[in-house]
Write a protein that holds these residues in place. Sequence first.
Motif, PDB file in Angstrom:
ATOM      1  N   ARG A  80       0.820  -1.211   0.000  1.00 34.88           N
ATOM      2  CA  ARG A  80       0.000   0.000   0.000  1.00 34.88           C
ATOM      3  C   ARG A  80       0.857   1.267   0.000  1.00 34.88           C
ATOM      4  O   ARG A  80       2.010   1.255   0.390  1.00 34.88           O
ATOM      5  CB  ARG A  80      -0.917   0.010   1.221  1.00 34.88           C
ATOM      6  CG  ARG A  80      -1.869  -1.162   1.279  1.00 34.88           C
ATOM      7  CD  ARG A  80      -2.608  -1.237   2.604  1.00 34.88           C
ATOM      8  NE  ARG A  80      -3.467  -0.077   2.823  1.00 34.88           N
ATOM      9  CZ  ARG A  80      -4.230   0.079   3.893  1.00 34.88           C
ATOM     10  NH1 ARG A  80      -4.207  -0.842   4.858  1.00 34.88           N
ATOM     11  NH2 ARG A  80      -4.988   1.155   4.022  1.00 34.88           N
TER      12      ARG A  80
ATOM     13  N   SER B  66       0.333   5.763   4.433  1.00 39.49           N
ATOM     14  CA  SER B  66      -0.869   6.389   4.980  1.00 39.49           C
ATOM     15  C   SER B  66      -0.949   6.052   6.460  1.00 39.49           C
ATOM     16  O   SER B  66      -0.223   5.189   6.954  1.00 39.49           O
ATOM     17  CB  SER B  66      -2.129   5.884   4.267  1.00 39.49           C
ATOM     18  OG  SER B  66      -2.307   4.499   4.526  1.00 39.49           O
ATOM     19  N   THR B  67      -1.851   6.716   7.151  1.00 38.85           N
ATOM     20  CA  THR B  67      -2.042   6.432   8.576  1.00 38.85           C
ATOM     21  C   THR B  67      -2.501   4.992   8.776  1.00 38.85           C
ATOM     22  O   THR B  67      -2.035   4.294   9.683  1.00 38.85           O
ATOM     23  CB  THR B  67      -3.078   7.397   9.171  1.00 38.85           C
ATOM     24  OG1 THR B  67      -2.627   8.735   8.985  1.00 38.85           O
ATOM     25  CG2 THR B  67      -3.268   7.130  10.657  1.00 38.85           C
ATOM     26  N   GLU B  68      -3.425   4.531   7.906  1.00 38.99           N
ATOM     27  CA  GLU B  68      -3.938   3.168   8.022  1.00 38.99           C
ATOM     28  C   GLU B  68      -2.822   2.144   7.810  1.00 38.99           C
ATOM     29  O   GLU B  68      -2.748   1.124   8.515  1.00 38.99           O
ATOM     30  CB  GLU B  68      -5.059   2.936   7.005  1.00 38.99           C
ATOM     31  CG  GLU B  68      -6.339   3.711   7.279  1.00 38.99           C
ATOM     32  CD  GLU B  68      -6.228   5.177   6.886  1.00 38.99           C
ATOM     33  OE1 GLU B  68      -5.255   5.535   6.177  1.00 38.99           O
ATOM     34  OE2 GLU B  68      -7.090   5.979   7.314  1.00 38.99           O
ATOM     35  N   ARG B  69      -1.958   2.415   6.824  1.00 40.22           N
ATOM     36  CA  ARG B  69      -0.836   1.507   6.549  1.00 40.22           C
ATOM     37  C   ARG B  69       0.097   1.446   7.749  1.00 40.22           C
ATOM     38  O   ARG B  69       0.555   0.365   8.143  1.00 40.22           O
ATOM     39  CB  ARG B  69      -0.072   2.003   5.322  1.00 40.22           C
ATOM     40  CG  ARG B  69       1.171   1.181   4.961  1.00 40.22           C
ATOM     41  CD  ARG B  69       1.808   1.818   3.734  1.00 40.22           C
ATOM     42  NE  ARG B  69       2.927   1.061   3.217  1.00 40.22           N
ATOM     43  CZ  ARG B  69       4.203   1.277   3.530  1.00 40.22           C
ATOM     44  NH1 ARG B  69       4.508   2.238   4.407  1.00 40.22           N
ATOM     45  NH2 ARG B  69       5.165   0.561   2.991  1.00 40.22           N
TER      46      ARG B  69
ATOM     47  N   GLU C  77      -0.627   1.948  10.883  1.00 42.07           N
ATOM     48  CA  GLU C  77      -1.263   1.213  11.970  1.00 42.07           C
ATOM     49  C   GLU C  77      -1.215  -0.293  11.710  1.00 42.07           C
ATOM     50  O   GLU C  77      -1.064  -1.090  12.637  1.00 42.07           O
ATOM     51  CB  GLU C  77      -2.710   1.681  12.154  1.00 42.07           C
ATOM     52  CG  GLU C  77      -2.838   3.095  12.706  1.00 42.07           C
ATOM     53  CD  GLU C  77      -2.080   3.271  14.017  1.00 42.07           C
ATOM     54  OE1 GLU C  77      -2.195   2.402  14.905  1.00 42.07           O
ATOM     55  OE2 GLU C  77      -1.351   4.288  14.147  1.00 42.07           O
ATOM     56  N   GLN C  78      -1.328  -0.674  10.445  1.00 40.56           N
ATOM     57  CA  GLN C  78      -1.251  -2.098  10.099  1.00 40.56           C
ATOM     58  C   GLN C  78       0.150  -2.638  10.383  1.00 40.56           C
ATOM     59  O   GLN C  78       0.314  -3.748  10.907  1.00 40.56           O
ATOM     60  CB  GLN C  78      -1.607  -2.295   8.623  1.00 40.56           C
ATOM     61  CG  GLN C  78      -1.837  -3.760   8.236  1.00 40.56           C
ATOM     62  CD  GLN C  78      -2.441  -3.897   6.850  1.00 40.56           C
ATOM     63  OE1 GLN C  78      -2.882  -2.916   6.240  1.00 40.56           O
ATOM     64  NE2 GLN C  78      -2.472  -5.107   6.333  1.00 40.56           N
TER      65      GLN C  78
END
Length: 456
Positions: free
Chosen positions: A297, A300-303, A305-306
């Motif tokens: 990915r 990003s913030t989501e990446r 956190e993952q």
Amino acid sequence: MSTLHDIAQSDDYGQFDLKEIYQAAQLLLQQFQKTRTEPEKLNDIVSHLKERLDGQTTYPLAILLESSQLGIQHQLQKDWNSPMKQRQLFLFESLYAQFRAKVPPTVWNQICLNYAEALIYVGRSLDGLDVLEQMTETENDPSYERKDAERGWGLLFYSTFLRDKEQKAEALHLSRELLQQGIEKITNTNGRALYADRLKLADKMLEEIGPIDVTGSYKPNFFEGRERDYRDWCAKHRLLLNDDNEIDPEGTMKTDTLNYRHRGDDKEHGLFLETFMDTMVSEFTVLRWNLFEALEREPSTERNEQLKTVYRQSFSLFTKIAQFISHYYKLDMKDPRAGMQRIWFEEEQPKNALKPFIRNTKNGALKALFWHSKELFGYEQSQTQNIATVRSLMLRDQMERSFVQIITKKEEIAQTGELRKHQMTQVELERMAMANTFKVRNALMYLGFAISLEKK
């Protein structure tokens, strides 16, 4: 003109060039190795080199001399877990973590070669082979000349963990091939002689196995699309729970083959262990997929956190591996919650003696797992720990109990040390998530090998 022996015995090293002093120190080490009697001046000359090289890019060379000294001292001990061996591995880990991309390639390659050799000798062949892959190609570099031959040596050690005759023979054939090719590249006479002796050992081990056709062991892969990309990525980064991944990353069947099937009369205990192992393997494959997906990915913030989740969850697998060991060896645990850091010691206290199951073991893979845990959680016989280990554990705690900010710009870096504990760069997060996943994979592999050796 002063000889190296004169320099080694001098009371004033300051009058000599650094290169001469370094060569004199090596002469003393050779004398120590041969006579098993430590030269009186060895500590003085190593200390002098550390002072002279302090702050320079060649400083690691002085530490490598100290590590060699510790290695010889360890050979004189009866304890496989001696303070000298712990100190030696600690120094190598520190050099490897602190000087990546900060020293000339010739110095870096010397660090990698010596570190890999030490890892291979304590059974951590998986880790040693990975360290060798980090070497930088450099012409006329004596250390880089040995890379292929050392890989052959690592695969020879690795083959001792394999129970399947075809797999063992395949590993040894590749070991012999790498040793043969590597010897041709080595210009140093002593280096050629060293690996020539190791080549003889590979030949002898193949003779003991007998004739086996390893050319017919075709391994089909029926994966397509994204699944194929994922499987290829796993093999490339040696993240498959598969004995062949180290031998043939390209041609191996890209599936996980690690399992535990009980042999013995205690069926209930056996079923519990089988289920426990299957659960750990399933949890690892989910962890590995999440890492693959995150790295695909865009940032990003989501990446982030993952990736944080991957990093945190890897530590839970280390704890479960420790629990599996406890149940497999039926250890009398005073603290049932003890993890890989403390499970090895009486009453799970690092200040106590090792438990008999590890202290007296002849199982090389179990010892490898023990040494692997030292890199993860620290050396009980060391007053200080590797900065990378401290940083890793601190970040885990911060993610569990507080927060960690992922920074992408230099101006975001905190000005106070307290706030800096809550920060890491995006590159650091990616690197540490990948590194921990690889460490979990290797821990599971060493565990599988240890159980296989126990069954034998």
